[in-house]
Design a protein around this motif. Sequence first.
Motif, PDB file in Angstrom:
ATOM      1  N   GLY A  55      50.679  33.677  31.064  1.00 39.16           N
ATOM      2  CA  GLY A  55      50.115  35.020  31.247  1.00 39.16           C
ATOM      3  C   GLY A  55      49.504  35.247  32.623  1.00 39.16           C
ATOM      4  O   GLY A  55      49.825  34.551  33.595  1.00 39.16           O
ATOM      5  N   SER A  56      48.600  36.214  32.679  1.00 37.55           N
ATOM      6  CA  SER A  56      47.990  36.609  33.953  1.00 37.55           C
ATOM      7  C   SER A  56      47.205  35.460  34.575  1.00 37.55           C
ATOM      8  O   SER A  56      47.048  35.390  35.787  1.00 37.55           O
ATOM      9  CB  SER A  56      47.079  37.815  33.748  1.00 37.55           C
ATOM     10  OG  SER A  56      46.207  37.590  32.661  1.00 37.55           O
ATOM     11  N   LEU A  57      46.718  34.555  33.731  1.00 32.03           N
ATOM     12  CA  LEU A  57      45.964  33.413  34.241  1.00 32.03           C
ATOM     13  C   LEU A  57      46.865  32.526  35.103  1.00 32.03           C
ATOM     14  O   LEU A  57      46.485  32.088  36.180  1.00 32.03           O
ATOM     15  CB  LEU A  57      45.398  32.607  33.070  1.00 32.03           C
ATOM     16  CG  LEU A  57      44.349  31.572  33.430  1.00 32.03           C
ATOM     17  CD1 LEU A  57      42.976  32.205  33.286  1.00 32.03           C
ATOM     18  CD2 LEU A  57      44.443  30.369  32.524  1.00 32.03           C
ATOM     19  N   GLY A  86      43.026  39.744  30.974  1.00 34.28           N
ATOM     20  CA  GLY A  86      42.654  40.388  29.719  1.00 34.28           C
ATOM     21  C   GLY A  86      42.364  39.364  28.647  1.00 34.28           C
ATOM     22  O   GLY A  86      41.443  39.507  27.852  1.00 34.28           O
ATOM     23  N   ASP A  87      43.186  38.318  28.606  1.00 31.67           N
ATOM     24  CA  ASP A  87      42.956  37.230  27.664  1.00 31.67           C
ATOM     25  C   ASP A  87      43.555  35.956  28.247  1.00 31.67           C
ATOM     26  O   ASP A  87      44.165  35.984  29.309  1.00 31.67           O
ATOM     27  CB  ASP A  87      43.540  37.550  26.283  1.00 31.67           C
ATOM     28  CG  ASP A  87      45.067  37.612  26.303  1.00 31.67           C
ATOM     29  OD1 ASP A  87      45.661  37.437  27.383  1.00 31.67           O
ATOM     30  OD2 ASP A  87      45.659  37.839  25.240  1.00 31.67           O
ATOM     31  N   ILE A  88      43.333  34.854  27.547  1.00 35.89           N
ATOM     32  CA  ILE A  88      43.902  33.572  27.970  1.00 35.89           C
ATOM     33  C   ILE A  88      45.111  33.303  27.087  1.00 35.89           C
ATOM     34  O   ILE A  88      45.006  33.358  25.853  1.00 35.89           O
ATOM     35  CB  ILE A  88      42.859  32.445  27.812  1.00 35.89           C
ATOM     36  CG1 ILE A  88      41.683  32.671  28.757  1.00 35.89           C
ATOM     37  CG2 ILE A  88      43.496  31.074  28.048  1.00 35.89           C
ATOM     38  CD1 ILE A  88      40.556  31.651  28.586  1.00 35.89           C
ATOM     39  N   ASP A  89      46.267  33.052  27.702  1.00 37.08           N
ATOM     40  CA  ASP A  89      47.468  32.704  26.949  1.00 37.08           C
ATOM     41  C   ASP A  89      47.771  31.240  27.187  1.00 37.08           C
ATOM     42  O   ASP A  89      47.816  30.793  28.338  1.00 37.08           O
ATOM     43  CB  ASP A  89      48.655  33.551  27.428  1.00 37.08           C
ATOM     44  CG  ASP A  89      48.372  35.037  27.297  1.00 37.08           C
ATOM     45  OD1 ASP A  89      48.353  35.527  26.170  1.00 37.08           O
ATOM     46  OD2 ASP A  89      48.143  35.693  28.340  1.00 37.08           O
ATOM     47  N   ILE A  90      47.963  30.501  26.106  1.00 41.20           N
ATOM     48  CA  ILE A  90      48.288  29.071  26.245  1.00 41.20           C
ATOM     49  C   ILE A  90      49.544  28.770  25.443  1.00 41.20           C
ATOM     50  O   ILE A  90      49.738  29.300  24.336  1.00 41.20           O
ATOM     51  CB  ILE A  90      47.099  28.203  25.771  1.00 41.20           C
ATOM     52  CG1 ILE A  90      45.908  28.430  26.707  1.00 41.20           C
ATOM     53  CG2 ILE A  90      47.479  26.723  25.757  1.00 41.20           C
ATOM     54  CD1 ILE A  90      44.679  27.649  26.355  1.00 41.20           C
TER      55      ILE A  90
HETATM   56 CA    CA Z   1      47.018  37.391  29.001  1.00 37.91          CA
END
Ligand code: CA
Length: 579
Positions: free
Chosen positions: A191-193, A201-205
Amino acid sequence: MMEQRPTSNAEIAQFFSNIAELLDIKGEEWYRVRAYRRAAESIAHYPEEMIILRERGRLEEIPGVGKAIAGKIDELLRTGRMEFYQRLQSEIPDGVLSLLGLPGVGPRTVSLLYNELGLVSIPDVELAAHQHKLRDLKGLGAKSEERILQGIQMLHRISGRHLLATALPVAEEIVAALKDCQAAQGVTPAGSLRRCAPTVGDIDILASSARPQEVVDHFVSLPQVSEVSSHGDTKATVYLDSGLQVDLLVLEEAHYGSLLQHFTGSKDHNAALRGLARQQGLSLSEYGFQHEDGSVTSCATEEEVYGTLNLAWIPPELREARGELEAAREGSLPQLITAEDIKGDFHTHSVYSDGADTIEEMALAGMARGYSYIVITDHSQGLGVAGGLSADDFARQWAEISALNGRLAPFRILSGVELEIRTDGALDLPDDVLVQFDVVVASVHLGLSQDEDKMTGRFIVAMRNPHVDIIAHPTGRLLGQREGVAVDFQAVVEEAAGTGTMLEVNAQPNRLDLDGDLARKAIGAGVMLALGSDAHHAEGLGVMRFGIATARGGWAEPANVANTLSCEELMATLKSGKA
Ligand code: CA
Ligand code: DGT
Ligand code: CA
Ligand code: ZN
């Protein structure tokens, strides 16, 4: 539940800074307010723990801490409460302090909003501004009203987003915890991270596993998790105590490349990639490529995903649909700058102005990071609030720098200044002083609401000065707080190129200024970038990683960034470099 007592210096300092704000809002005498503010500052930066100092009866050794404040620290450490603070709080409603979070609103304005109009929350202020009630307050006017409203609207826009620097350590911790799960392989943020966007917006793993359910179960039971929002057999969404949302997705290894590519995004990049696939008769999803006959080819690596479409692998920071697919096809992707290329830091502060650590401590921290030089850029006199220095102060500093350089060689401390560009466009120190610095970094901190012509003019005057090497945080934006100043950026870039002035990518997580897009424009015009941590303490040098990520987002190669130069090369490149 046991009540947590505030014990760290930072927690204790917070009490005093809240007291200062509350007194200021109440309209107390300025010197009382300042005394608390000072105490908060020096407690926050004091090298020894208050707990220890109290045991040894040494609290009053802290600058700005006299008998009265020492008594309050003692009370707080003993009882976990501070009577004086409690009383102040009971006089002023809770929400009032939150008004200080509004862009461009200080205690004076909060005092007016609260005392004159009885506003106690941000929604209150928004409503009153829409009703044009603010413009009649003493010293405010229609323009301030408009600015406050714009600020509230900006808060709405970024609300629910988090600074990359806030989310990244959290994500790294969760990735490490997931790696403890036997069944999990290839755990990585997406994601954006992974794209190193300034806010996420959030953490995607993501993870790959032959037994996805085990990994998902491990994830939802991590101690950091405060609420499980969904819990499936290959994915889950949770919330952490901090309010951050974390999504986990687990697939078999064979799909891993397709999965990683898909969930790294961005949405626009993926849409462009799907379009390209369609032209080749392929349908692209997180499971792989579907052919016209219905068969699916999964990709175990991202290289295979891009390779299938005859593209070179694209670094995540570039995946924003800004021409990266064309460059990947032509083989003209940039060789992006990396942390290993960085030889120094162009923007650091010491105790001489508003920094917390000595020049030596800053230098040692730079050496520990493997740099060959740092530039010390304390504020010039015009920025009184930051303890700006006069020409005489700088002379003392130069003597200290030159003594340190004798001891620390071959490491070099370069003498610099963060020179205030005054509101009338004049520079804050005369040329005969400026010529004596190794590096002059000019910036604006005051008069940020000036119109575009004025603001652009201030920058141009500064860049035309033969001693100004770098313009720091050129737009002045503060993520979540303040839009950039009104400025004709094209004119700034052209003048920078014409005068050989560098533009900074300020690495402070809430600045990242220039941002990636503007950095790319600057590079396109032939401007050299200078990365600066703007560190105000030794550990602060570590934010350089966010500056590097931002420069990468601006397609920067090592040759575009002055921090890749050796000290000798740098001195030869600077405008009026002394030999
Ligand atoms: Ca995200
Ligand atoms: P954020 O979380 O707002 O900072 O931004 P991202 O890019 O991390 O977005 P997020 O978390 O919604 O999704 C991660 C990636 O997954 C996104 O960049 C692309 C992909 N993705 C997620 N939802 C969709 C969707 O509905 N359509 C498409 N095409 N891709 C999606
Ligand atoms: Ca997500
Ligand atoms: Zn600075």
